[in-house]
Design an enzyme around this catalytic site. Structure first.
Site, PDB file in Angstrom:
ATOM      1  N   GLY A   1       0.829  -1.217   0.000  1.00 31.90           N
ATOM      2  CA  GLY A   1       0.000   0.000   0.000  1.00 31.90           C
ATOM      3  C   GLY A   1       0.853   1.253   0.000  1.00 31.90           C
TER       4      GLY A   1
ATOM      5  CE  LYS B   1      10.673  17.674 -11.433  1.00 32.98           C
ATOM      6  NZ  LYS B   1      10.914  16.259 -11.162  1.00 32.98           N
TER       7      LYS B   1
ATOM      8  CB  VAL C   1       1.866 -11.371   2.749  1.00 30.92           C
ATOM      9  CG1 VAL C   1       1.869 -12.709   2.017  1.00 30.92           C
ATOM     10  CG2 VAL C   1       0.712 -10.500   2.278  1.00 30.92           C
TER      11      VAL C   1
ATOM     12  CB  THR D   1       3.611   5.727  -4.440  1.00 33.64           C
ATOM     13  OG1 THR D   1       4.027   6.537  -3.342  1.00 33.64           O
ATOM     14  CG2 THR D   1       3.127   6.625  -5.560  1.00 33.64           C
TER      15      THR D   1
ATOM     16  CB  SER E   1       2.234  -4.678   6.763  1.00 31.59           C
ATOM     17  OG  SER E   1       2.977  -4.496   7.931  1.00 31.59           O
TER      18      SER E   1
ATOM     19  CG  LEU F   1      10.454   1.314  -5.003  1.00 30.74           C
ATOM     20  CD1 LEU F   1      10.619   1.731  -3.541  1.00 30.74           C
ATOM     21  CD2 LEU F   1      11.561   1.934  -5.855  1.00 30.74           C
TER      22      LEU F   1
ATOM     23  CB  ILE G   1       6.159  -3.645   6.469  1.00 32.83           C
ATOM     24  CG1 ILE G   1       6.201  -5.083   6.987  1.00 32.83           C
ATOM     25  CG2 ILE G   1       7.219  -3.454   5.394  1.00 32.83           C
ATOM     26  CD1 ILE G   1       5.922  -6.149   5.937  1.00 32.83           C
TER      27      ILE G   1
HETATM   28  C1  LIG Z   1      15.929   7.362  -2.385  1.00 31.48           C
HETATM   29  C2  LIG Z   1      14.743   7.317  -3.254  1.00 31.48           C
HETATM   30  C3  LIG Z   1      14.200   8.495  -3.766  1.00 31.48           C
HETATM   31  C4  LIG Z   1      13.113   8.444  -4.645  1.00 31.48           C
HETATM   32  N1  LIG Z   1      12.630   9.595  -5.186  1.00 31.48           N
HETATM   33  C5  LIG Z   1      11.673   9.513  -6.156  1.00 31.48           C
HETATM   34  C6  LIG Z   1      11.192  10.665  -6.810  1.00 31.48           C
HETATM   35  O1  LIG Z   1      11.555  11.777  -6.491  1.00 31.48           O
HETATM   36  N2  LIG Z   1      10.271  10.500  -7.785  1.00 31.48           N
HETATM   37  C7  LIG Z   1       9.810   9.273  -8.152  1.00 31.48           C
HETATM   38  O2  LIG Z   1       9.029   9.169  -9.096  1.00 31.48           O
HETATM   39  N3  LIG Z   1      10.188   8.181  -7.479  1.00 31.48           N
HETATM   40  C8  LIG Z   1      11.108   8.271  -6.518  1.00 31.48           C
HETATM   41  N4  LIG Z   1      11.496   7.157  -5.843  1.00 31.48           N
HETATM   42  C9  LIG Z   1      10.774   5.921  -6.062  1.00 31.48           C
HETATM   43  C10 LIG Z   1       9.468   5.973  -5.268  1.00 31.48           C
HETATM   44  O3  LIG Z   1       9.741   6.175  -3.905  1.00 31.48           O
HETATM   45  C11 LIG Z   1       8.717   4.685  -5.461  1.00 31.48           C
HETATM   46  O4  LIG Z   1       8.568   4.408  -6.821  1.00 31.48           O
HETATM   47  C12 LIG Z   1       7.332   4.789  -4.865  1.00 31.48           C
HETATM   48  O5  LIG Z   1       7.379   5.259  -3.562  1.00 31.48           O
HETATM   49  C13 LIG Z   1       6.660   3.455  -4.908  1.00 31.48           C
HETATM   50  O6  LIG Z   1       7.129   2.623  -3.912  1.00 31.48           O
HETATM   51  P1  LIG Z   1       6.407   1.234  -3.731  1.00 31.48           P
HETATM   52  O7  LIG Z   1       4.970   1.501  -3.494  1.00 31.48           O
HETATM   53  O8  LIG Z   1       6.789   0.389  -4.851  1.00 31.48           O
HETATM   54  O9  LIG Z   1       7.090   0.626  -2.429  1.00 31.48           O
HETATM   55  P2  LIG Z   1       6.926   0.971  -0.868  1.00 31.48           P
HETATM   56  O10 LIG Z   1       6.652   2.401  -0.610  1.00 31.48           O
HETATM   57  O11 LIG Z   1       8.122   0.372  -0.211  1.00 31.48           O
HETATM   58  O12 LIG Z   1       5.640   0.188  -0.419  1.00 31.48           O
HETATM   59  C14 LIG Z   1       5.668  -1.208  -0.189  1.00 31.48           C
HETATM   60  C15 LIG Z   1       4.373  -1.629   0.435  1.00 31.48           C
HETATM   61  O13 LIG Z   1       4.364  -3.025   0.559  1.00 31.48           O
HETATM   62  C16 LIG Z   1       3.963  -3.380   1.853  1.00 31.48           C
HETATM   63  N5  LIG Z   1       4.530  -4.690   2.166  1.00 31.48           N
HETATM   64  C17 LIG Z   1       5.807  -5.100   1.977  1.00 31.48           C
HETATM   65  N6  LIG Z   1       5.950  -6.375   2.397  1.00 31.48           N
HETATM   66  C18 LIG Z   1       4.729  -6.768   2.835  1.00 31.48           C
HETATM   67  C19 LIG Z   1       4.234  -7.963   3.399  1.00 31.48           C
HETATM   68  N7  LIG Z   1       5.004  -9.039   3.623  1.00 31.48           N
HETATM   69  N8  LIG Z   1       2.936  -7.990   3.765  1.00 31.48           N
HETATM   70  C20 LIG Z   1       2.112  -6.931   3.580  1.00 31.48           C
HETATM   71  N9  LIG Z   1       2.535  -5.767   3.040  1.00 31.48           N
HETATM   72  C21 LIG Z   1       3.838  -5.697   2.686  1.00 31.48           C
HETATM   73  C22 LIG Z   1       4.459  -2.262   2.718  1.00 31.48           C
HETATM   74  O14 LIG Z   1       3.791  -2.199   3.941  1.00 31.48           O
HETATM   75  C23 LIG Z   1       4.134  -1.076   1.823  1.00 31.48           C
HETATM   76  O15 LIG Z   1       2.782  -0.721   1.975  1.00 31.48           O
HETATM   77  C24 LIG Z   1      12.554   7.203  -4.957  1.00 31.48           C
HETATM   78  C25 LIG Z   1      13.043   6.034  -4.378  1.00 31.48           C
HETATM   79  C26 LIG Z   1      14.134   6.076  -3.539  1.00 31.48           C
HETATM   80  C27 LIG Z   1      14.656   4.814  -2.943  1.00 31.48           C
END
Ligand SMILES: Cc1cc2nc3c(=O)[nH]c(=O)nc-3n(C[C@H](O)[C@H](O)[C@H](O)COP(=O)(O)OP(=O)(O)OC[C@H]3O[C@@H](n4cnc5c(N)ncnc54)[C@H](O)[C@@H]3O)c2cc1C
Length: 503
Positions: free
Chosen positions: A11, A77, A184, A13, A38, A334, A41
């Site tokens: 949950g 921006k 999970v 972005t 979660s 990610l 997490i």
């Molecule tokens: C240093 C850095 C800077 C960044 N800056 C930018 C930027 O300026 N612009 C841009 O476009 N992107 C940027 N990004 C990328 C951006 O942060 C991500 O693309 C975006 O936040 C999406 O993250 P996500 O949802 O994939 O992962 P996360 O935010 O890590 O979310 C993962 C989710 O999975 C859940 N989860 C994980 N394991 C389990 C489990 N076992 N059971 C239940 N739930 C679980 C977590 O609770 C969480 O809700 C950056 C990334 C980094 C590392």
């Protein structure tokens, strides 16, 4: 097998962007959508700078721009200002709009080069609305001046990432998406097909589904831990592998600039993302050349104000998943890969991933052709963005640290070498198919970091002569418009003021 239940794990972005977009295909269908996330997490907690297609993503969801920017304390921006990349002390803006406009099929930067050779010393930046507005800290939307004789303005947003996920969660839940809190603990696979069939949460609850979207961040819980898809490592080309993030106040009372700032340091670079009430900051660095303490010290020494949180230390490996769609799992965000935040492309890849998924998905079931189409298109998209990012590191003249010496002399993909060589020869940039970055983007970074054009297309001579008057008028109308635009801060206060809360 028909798809009647889609489960999104994660949950952040990615998870909520996917849930919000998919909620729109539920209407009139027998389709359940569940998000499992979660709080324990948590999310990665960064990712606040976006690029223009993100504006369209929100428009497609019928989200009110004013409401959403107010909720996310967002700002506008117009591009990214790069400092110290070509050489320490140098600066340029990579703007969202085009330099001038193509004249007779010739990129404007080529015509400008010709004019320059003939003694017209006006900088290229003068012919780009977004750059000029950014320099003066001004902002307007095209709708505000709505005149055909003036250029449109291209923009994206800076947003509070946590608030954005909350905003989309509400949106998705209102449209029937069901959320489960929990970790999970187990992922069950079908013995024959290898498809994911069921998740078991720490509470013991079991959730079965037909299709799964892995948005679990760097963990890649389904795509990697369960399906062992594999990862293509691009550290050789994009060597930064750590980041420390730290928001701060703007203590000096300065207005939020309408651009992201990317300042190169000796083993990486620092971002500044201005929201309405604070700056997001972070230092992306290469652990082979710098320790975490030094990276944090450099970050704090170069922020606009006092930190408002503890440093958030992150580790990553640049690259991509070998497959983005494997069996009945698609990875987004990610979990699918990461190419570092230099050009804010990560949220964009979530956006295009969701669009491609919705376009490819059939609720009658998964076929191999769907997966391979999705994978082929996404690989191409990743590789083109990768080349553009590598350009920033490769096209440096810095020799003041081991890190920059490595970047300057590293091998790069042939596709990038070719692009640089063609540009040097006559300034031509070929935007390949639906490549994200435009001719202006490539020209801005190459010229901004000291790659010079040895010549121009033979067509540019005649075009420069024939269009001199038009070109003058273009520069004048940009100047006229920027002078009349309100300051960015004033615009935000009027258009989408954020409630005065700490975040
Ligand atoms: C240093 C850095 C800077 C960044 N800056 C930018 C930027 O300026 N612009 C841009 O476009 N992107 C940027 N990004 C990328 C951006 O942060 C991500 O693309 C975006 O936040 C999406 O993250 P996500 O949802 O994939 O992962 P996360 O935010 O890590 O979310 C993962 C989710 O999975 C859940 N989860 C994980 N394991 C389990 C489990 N076992 N059971 C239940 N739930 C679980 C977590 O609770 C969480 O809700 C950056 C990334 C980094 C590392």
């Amino acid at each position: 097998m028909a798809i009647e239940h889609i489960v999104i794990v994660g949950g952040g972005t990615a998870g909520w962007m996917a849930a919000a977009a998919l909620s729109r295909i539920r209407d009139g269908r027998n389709l359940a959508i569940t998000v499992v996330e979660s709080e324990q997490i948590g999310t990665v907690g960064v990712g606040e700078a976006t690029i223009p297609p993100f504006v369209e993503f929100n428009q497609a969801l019928n989200i009110s721009e004013r409401d959403f920017l107010s909720f996310t304390q967002g700002s506008f921006k117009l591009g990214i200002q790069f400092e110290n990349w070509g050489q320490v002390g140098e600066s340029y803006i990579h703007p969202f709009g085009a330099y001038g406009y193509d004249i007779g099929g010739i990129g404007f930067h080529q015509v400008w080069h010709k004019m320059h050779e003939r003694g017209d010393k006006r900088p290229l930046q003068l012919f780009n609305l977004e750059t000029m507005a950014a320099y003066y800290g001004k902002f307007s939307r095209t709708e505000d001046y709505a005149r055909d004789d003036l250029p449109p303005i291209n923009y994206a947003y800076h947003i509070n990432a946590t608030a954005y996920a909350q905003y989309l969660r509400k949106y998705a839940e209102q449209r029937g998406v069901v959320r489960h809190e929990g970790i999970v603990k187990d992922v069950a696979l079908d013995g024959e097909s290898g498809y994911v069939t069921k998740l078991t949460l720490d509470s013991g609850k079991e959730i079965a589904a037909d299709f799964f979207i892995d948005c679990t961040g760097f963990r890649g819980l389904l795509i990697e831990q369960a399906l062992e898809t594999g990862y293509e490592d691009w550290t050789h080309y994009l060597p930064c592998d750590r980041a420390v993030a730290l928001p701060c106040n703007r203590d000096d009372g300065s207005p939020p600039p309408p651009f992201t700032k990317a300042t190169a340091h000796k083993a990486g670079w620092q971002w500044q993302v201005p929201l309405q009430h604070r700056n997001g900051n972070g230092h992306v660095y290469c652990s082979q050349f710098m320790e975490a303490d030094e990276a944090t010290d450099i970050l704090i020494a170069n922020m606009a104000g006092k930190p408002t949180a503890d440093p958030n230390h992150l580790r990553f490996v640049t690259g991509r998943r070998k497959k983005f769609w494997n069996k009945n799992v698609v990875a987004l965000g990610l979990a699918s890969g990461f190419m570092e935040p230099l050009e804010s492309t990560s949220i964009h890849l979530i956006n295009t991933g969701v669009n491609k998924l919705i376009a490819t998905l059939s609720l009658d079931g998964v076929t191999e052709a769907q997966a391979s189409t999705f994978n082929r298109l996404t690989v191409r998209e990743y590789e083109r963005i990768r080349d553009f990012l590598i350009l920033h590191y490769k096209a440096t003249r810095r020799d003041d640290s081991e890190f920059w010496n490595y970047c300057r002399t590293m091998d790069v993909p042939d596709s990038l070498t070719e692009k640089i060589e063609v540009f040097k020869a006559n300034g031509q940039v070929f935007r390949e198919e639906d490549e994200l970055f435009t001719t202006t983007s490539w020209a801005a970074v190459m010229l901004g970091q000291g790659i010079t054009m040895d010549g121009t297309s033979p067509m540019a001579d005649g075009v420069a002569d024939a269009s001199a008057k038009e070109i003058d008028e273009m520069a004048k109308s940009i100047q006229w418009l920027v002078q009349r635009m309100p300051g960015h801060k004033e615009y935000l206060e009027r258009y989408c003021p954020a409630p005065k809360v700490a975040a």
